[in-house]
Design a protein around this motif. Structure first.
Motif, short mmCIF file in Angstrom:
data_model
loop_
_atom_site.label_atom_id
_atom_site.label_comp_id
_atom_site.label_asym_id
_atom_site.label_seq_id
_atom_site.Cartn_x
_atom_site.Cartn_y
_atom_site.Cartn_z
N ALA A 1 16.81 41.03 -0.82
CA ALA A 1 15.59 40.62 0.00
C ALA A 1 15.33 38.96 -0.22
O ALA A 1 14.86 38.12 0.66
N LYS A 2 15.28 38.84 -1.84
CA LYS A 2 15.22 37.23 -2.15
C LYS A 2 16.16 36.34 -1.56
O LYS A 2 15.82 35.32 -1.31
N ASP A 3 17.38 37.00 -1.60
CA ASP A 3 18.55 35.98 -1.18
C ASP A 3 18.04 35.71 0.43
O ASP A 3 18.35 34.43 0.61
N LEU A 4 17.86 36.82 1.13
CA LEU A 4 17.53 36.45 2.64
C LEU A 4 16.57 35.69 2.97
O LEU A 4 16.36 34.70 3.63
N VAL A 5 15.29 35.67 2.11
CA VAL A 5 14.09 34.90 2.31
C VAL A 5 14.66 33.63 1.88
O VAL A 5 14.15 32.50 2.66
N ALA A 6 15.29 33.19 0.83
CA ALA A 6 15.70 31.87 0.53
C ALA A 6 16.49 31.38 1.53
O ALA A 6 16.24 30.20 1.86
N ALA A 7 17.49 32.01 2.01
CA ALA A 7 18.30 31.52 3.14
C ALA A 7 17.45 31.08 4.43
O ALA A 7 17.77 30.22 5.00
N ALA A 8 16.28 32.22 4.63
CA ALA A 8 15.51 31.71 5.68
C ALA A 8 14.63 30.35 5.53
O ALA A 8 14.75 29.62 6.40
N ASN A 9 14.38 30.25 4.45
CA ASN A 9 13.56 29.18 4.06
C ASN A 9 14.38 27.86 4.17
O ASN A 9 13.83 26.63 4.23
#
Length: 128
Positions: free
Chosen positions: A6-14
């Motif tokens: 989930a942390k990876d997905l949030v970082a990619a979104a940001n």
């Protein structure tokens, strides 16, 4: 197969969506084409309230209520609006903003720090 957290997905979104400070988001509210969207769950909003004037669309319904072809479409999320999303921390709103951007809506941004940051910056809270 590589898995993403989930942390990876949030970082990619940001990396792909505009992130606003709470202060900048509150300034943008004075613009008539800007819509503040609260993507928290109903229980969260019931407990703490929401920023005055924000449209509440729980994260799980967002894509459907943003889609003009959907029977549950919310006109407040229509094309030509500047959508500024917030959640409880800035993580769900980043993912939600990315989804809306991928749908071709926008411009779309989200608020770093979410509701607590907006409240701390002086955002007026309405309770239902």
């Amino acid at each position: 197969m590589t898995t993403k957290s989930a942390k990876d997905l949030v970082a990619a979104a940001n990396r792909t969506v505009e992130t606003l400070s709470a202060e900048e988001a509150l300034k943008r509210l004075s613009q008539p084409d800007t819509v503040l969207v609260d993507v928290r769950e109903g229980e969260e909003v019931a407990k703490s309230g929401k920023i005055a004037g924000a449209v509440h669309v729980p994260r799980g319904f967002l894509e459907f209520q943003a889609d003009p072809a959907s029977p549950t479409h919310k006109v407040e999320l229509g094309r030509g609006k500047r959508l500024v999303l917030y959640c409880g921390s800035g993580n769900r709103s980043a993912l939600a903003a990315k989804a809306l951007q991928e749908m071709g809506l926008g411009p779309v941004a989200h608020v770093a720090g979410g509701f607590p940051a907006l409240e701390k910056a002086g955002g007026p809270v309405e309770r239902t």
